[in-house]
Scaffold this motif. Structure first.
Motif, short mmCIF file in Angstrom:
data_model
loop_
_atom_site.label_atom_id
_atom_site.label_comp_id
_atom_site.label_asym_id
_atom_site.label_seq_id
_atom_site.Cartn_x
_atom_site.Cartn_y
_atom_site.Cartn_z
N MET A 74 0.81 -1.21 0.00
CA MET A 74 0.00 0.00 0.00
C MET A 74 0.85 1.26 0.00
N ASN A 75 0.31 2.24 -0.67
CA ASN A 75 0.80 3.59 -0.62
C ASN A 75 -0.40 4.46 -1.00
N PHE A 76 -1.30 4.65 -0.07
CA PHE A 76 -2.49 5.42 -0.41
C PHE A 76 -2.92 6.33 0.72
N ARG A 77 -3.72 7.29 0.35
CA ARG A 77 -4.19 8.30 1.28
C ARG A 77 -5.41 7.78 2.04
N ILE A 78 -5.38 7.93 3.38
CA ILE A 78 -6.58 7.67 4.17
C ILE A 78 -7.51 8.87 4.03
#
Length: 194
Positions: A74-78
């Motif tokens: 993962m590399n995503f914005r919450i």
């Protein structure tokens, strides 16, 4: 600043105003005008700002995600908080998370394989940070929930790059495609001076 609920990555993200600009402005006006009936003299505006700053009486907006999030590689914005309508003073983060609970690495080679980071986004949607710094790290090979409480003042770390009109993002990261991260809840409180 956006005050509506959002749904990002299947998670419900809510925005709360904890101390409004109107509330702070009312106190600022009362101190500047004084109250002759109670023998309280008016104060100069620069003195009022110093008093409010010393008391940390700033506007505050908070984003919360109480939905469970899990994934790998993962590399995503919450969520994103902003654009910021004033001078950023402090950010407080609270994230409850853990990694997958097992590892193919020996325990002697413990490292950080899942973590949370931040990014500062300018008004044109571009990152102001060359590298997204980690703000919390999960305990390697541990499936117990951990609460990560961190705060940053205006002169610390990524906050030095955060200004009026910018946004700040909370992001989840994992190092390898097989590494998982689990988040039970996340919140970010932004304090700013108008």
């Amino acid at each position: 600043m956006d005050s509506s609920d959002q749904r990002e990555y299947g998670a419900v993200v809510e925005t709360f105003v904890k101390r409004s600009r109107r509330t702070v402005a009312a106190l600022k006006t009362a101190l500047t005008n004084g109250n002759p009936a109670e023998s309280l003299p008016p104060l100069p505006p620069d003195v009022v700002l110093r008093i409010l700053d010393a008391a940390e009486y700033w506007c505050c907006v908070e984003k919360r995600c109480e939905s469970s999030i899990r994934g790998q590689n993962m590399n995503f914005r919450i969520f994103r908080l902003g654009p910021i309508p004033g001078q950023p003073k402090r950010i407080e983060l609270r994230v409850e998370s853990h990694d997958q609970g097992w590892s193919s690495h020996s325990l002697a080679k413990r490292g950080v394989f899942a973590w949370g980071g931040v990014d500062v986004i300018d008004g044109n949607g571009r990152s102001k940070l060359g590298d997204r710094p980690p703000v919390f790290a999960n305990v390697h090979a541990d499936s117990d929930w951990h609460i990560h409480d961190v705060s940053f003042d205006h002169d610390q770390g990524f906050m030095r790059f955060l200004g009026q009109g910018d946004s700040v993002e909370l992001r989840l990261r994992s190092m390898r495609p097989s590494q998982k991260i689990f988040v039970r809840s996340a919140r970010m409180a932004l304090y700013f001076q108008q």
